[in-house]
Design a protein around this motif. Structure first.
Motif, mmCIF file in Angstrom:
data_model
loop_
_atom_site.group_PDB
_atom_site.id
_atom_site.type_symbol
_atom_site.label_atom_id
_atom_site.label_comp_id
_atom_site.label_asym_id
_atom_site.label_seq_id
_atom_site.Cartn_x
_atom_site.Cartn_y
_atom_site.Cartn_z
ATOM 1 N N MET A 93 -59.471 14.562 36.296
ATOM 2 C CA MET A 93 -59.851 14.252 34.932
ATOM 3 C C MET A 93 -58.687 13.484 34.338
ATOM 4 O O MET A 93 -57.551 13.948 34.361
ATOM 5 C CB MET A 93 -60.126 15.508 34.119
ATOM 6 C CG MET A 93 -60.383 15.207 32.656
ATOM 7 S SD MET A 93 -60.707 16.681 31.692
ATOM 8 C CE MET A 93 -62.467 16.768 31.930
ATOM 9 N N VAL A 114 -57.147 12.311 31.077
ATOM 10 C CA VAL A 114 -57.217 12.596 29.643
ATOM 11 C C VAL A 114 -56.358 11.574 28.911
ATOM 12 O O VAL A 114 -55.170 11.434 29.196
ATOM 13 C CB VAL A 114 -56.729 14.031 29.338
ATOM 14 C CG1 VAL A 114 -56.782 14.301 27.844
ATOM 15 C CG2 VAL A 114 -57.567 15.045 30.102
ATOM 16 N N ASP A 125 -63.837 9.781 38.796
ATOM 17 C CA ASP A 125 -63.021 10.581 37.876
ATOM 18 C C ASP A 125 -63.717 10.701 36.528
ATOM 19 O O ASP A 125 -64.411 9.773 36.089
ATOM 20 C CB ASP A 125 -61.653 9.929 37.634
ATOM 21 C CG ASP A 125 -60.690 10.084 38.793
ATOM 22 O OD1 ASP A 125 -61.018 10.797 39.762
ATOM 23 O OD2 ASP A 125 -59.594 9.484 38.725
ATOM 24 N N ASP A 126 -63.522 11.824 35.869
ATOM 25 C CA ASP A 126 -63.933 11.962 34.478
ATOM 26 C C ASP A 126 -62.791 11.426 33.638
ATOM 27 O O ASP A 126 -61.647 11.835 33.803
ATOM 28 C CB ASP A 126 -64.183 13.426 34.105
ATOM 29 C CG ASP A 126 -65.479 13.955 34.691
ATOM 30 O OD1 ASP A 126 -66.446 13.177 34.783
ATOM 31 O OD2 ASP A 126 -65.527 15.136 35.049
ATOM 32 N N VAL A 127 -63.103 10.502 32.733
ATOM 33 C CA VAL A 127 -62.116 9.945 31.817
ATOM 34 C C VAL A 127 -62.494 10.453 30.430
ATOM 35 O O VAL A 127 -63.595 10.208 29.955
ATOM 36 C CB VAL A 127 -62.101 8.404 31.852
ATOM 37 C CG1 VAL A 127 -61.110 7.852 30.839
ATOM 38 C CG2 VAL A 127 -61.789 7.900 33.258
ATOM 39 N N GLU A 128 -61.572 11.187 29.817
ATOM 40 C CA GLU A 128 -61.863 11.786 28.514
ATOM 41 C C GLU A 128 -60.892 11.272 27.468
ATOM 42 O O GLU A 128 -59.679 11.326 27.652
ATOM 43 C CB GLU A 128 -61.784 13.309 28.600
ATOM 44 C CG GLU A 128 -62.190 13.996 27.313
ATOM 45 C CD GLU A 128 -62.318 15.489 27.478
ATOM 46 O OE1 GLU A 128 -63.348 15.930 28.021
ATOM 47 O OE2 GLU A 128 -61.379 16.187 27.078
ATOM 48 N N ARG A 185 -59.419 11.756 23.713
ATOM 49 C CA ARG A 185 -59.232 12.768 22.666
ATOM 50 C C ARG A 185 -58.330 12.191 21.589
ATOM 51 O O ARG A 185 -57.385 11.482 21.898
ATOM 52 C CB ARG A 185 -58.577 14.026 23.237
ATOM 53 C CG ARG A 185 -59.375 14.715 24.299
ATOM 54 C CD ARG A 185 -58.604 15.895 24.842
ATOM 55 N NE ARG A 185 -59.303 16.479 25.990
ATOM 56 C CZ ARG A 185 -58.781 17.391 26.777
ATOM 57 N NH1 ARG A 185 -57.552 17.844 26.558
ATOM 58 N NH2 ARG A 185 -59.466 17.884 27.783
ATOM 59 N N GLY A 239 -63.148 15.252 22.458
ATOM 60 C CA GLY A 239 -63.453 14.793 23.806
ATOM 61 C C GLY A 239 -64.713 13.970 23.945
ATOM 62 O O GLY A 239 -65.806 14.471 23.727
ATOM 63 N N SER A 241 -66.319 11.782 27.013
ATOM 64 C CA SER A 241 -66.096 11.575 28.446
ATOM 65 C C SER A 241 -66.995 10.485 29.015
ATOM 66 O O SER A 241 -68.133 10.326 28.592
ATOM 67 C CB SER A 241 -66.381 12.870 29.210
ATOM 68 O OG SER A 241 -65.442 13.840 28.880
ATOM 69 N N THR A 283 -67.685 8.678 33.130
ATOM 70 C CA THR A 283 -67.387 8.775 34.556
ATOM 71 C C THR A 283 -66.946 7.397 35.031
ATOM 72 O O THR A 283 -67.643 6.404 34.793
ATOM 73 C CB THR A 283 -68.628 9.242 35.344
ATOM 74 O OG1 THR A 283 -69.015 10.523 34.843
ATOM 75 C CG2 THR A 283 -68.325 9.346 36.824
#
Length: 176
Positions: free
Chosen positions: A29, A31, A50-53, A55, A90, A92, A94
């Protein structure tokens, strides 16, 4: 008791036969503190899947550009709004192959508040990009923890089932 044995057998087989395959599977992830690019654009590396978050705590909005040209000129005509202005815990996406471009429309031009996500296809394509707080998530460990919790739950259920079964037997014996 046979249900307990069956439950334990299924969990054991799932842990041993597929668990080792899952242990080698690592996702990440990424972040991104979206308050950070206020001092100028940043570029972050990610891998496909990958998860891209994003914030942030300040009054930013988040847009995704269709191409590099919109990103470079802060032109939001064809950009897609992902989040309105305000703090956000958050948003998110992908990561897919290629470059992805994001910005806050409120201060893109004045402060260069924008983020390029370079999804690695080769080392040369992401030159100048950083890792940007990549948090590894080991899927194998998650599987082991979830399976361990299921085994514990199954064992507790079997134990309480055996206790309740004994009480019923003793009650039945004392009634007759």
């Amino acid at each position: 008791v046979s249900a307990c044995l069956f439950c334990s057998l299924v969990l054991f087989v799932s842990l041993t036969s597929t668990g080792h395959l899952w242990l080698s599977s690592i996702l990440a992830m990424v972040v991104i503190d979206f308050d950070r690019p206020r001092q100028g654009p940043i570029c972050c590396r990610a891998k496909v899947g990958d998860d891209v978050e994003f914030r942030w705590n300040e009054m930013h909005n988040l847009y995704e550009f269709q191409d590099r040209a919109g990103f470079d000129t802060c032109s939001f005509a064809a950009a897609k709004l992902l989040a309105p202005a305000g703090p956000n815990s958050g948003i998110s996406i992908t990561a897919t192959s290629g470059d992805h471009f994001f910005a806050c429309s409120k201060i893109c031009r004045s402060h260069g508040h924008k983020v390029r996500i370079c999804v690695e296809a080769g080392a040369a394509s992401c030159v100048g990009c950083e890792d940007c707080n990549s948090v590894p998530v080991d899927v194998g460990i998650l599987i082991v923890v979830i399976t361990g919790a299921a085994v514990l739950l199954c064992a507790c259920a079997c134990y309480f089932n055996s206790i309740s079964g004994r009480k019923n037997v003793s009650v039945a014996a004392s009634v007759s």
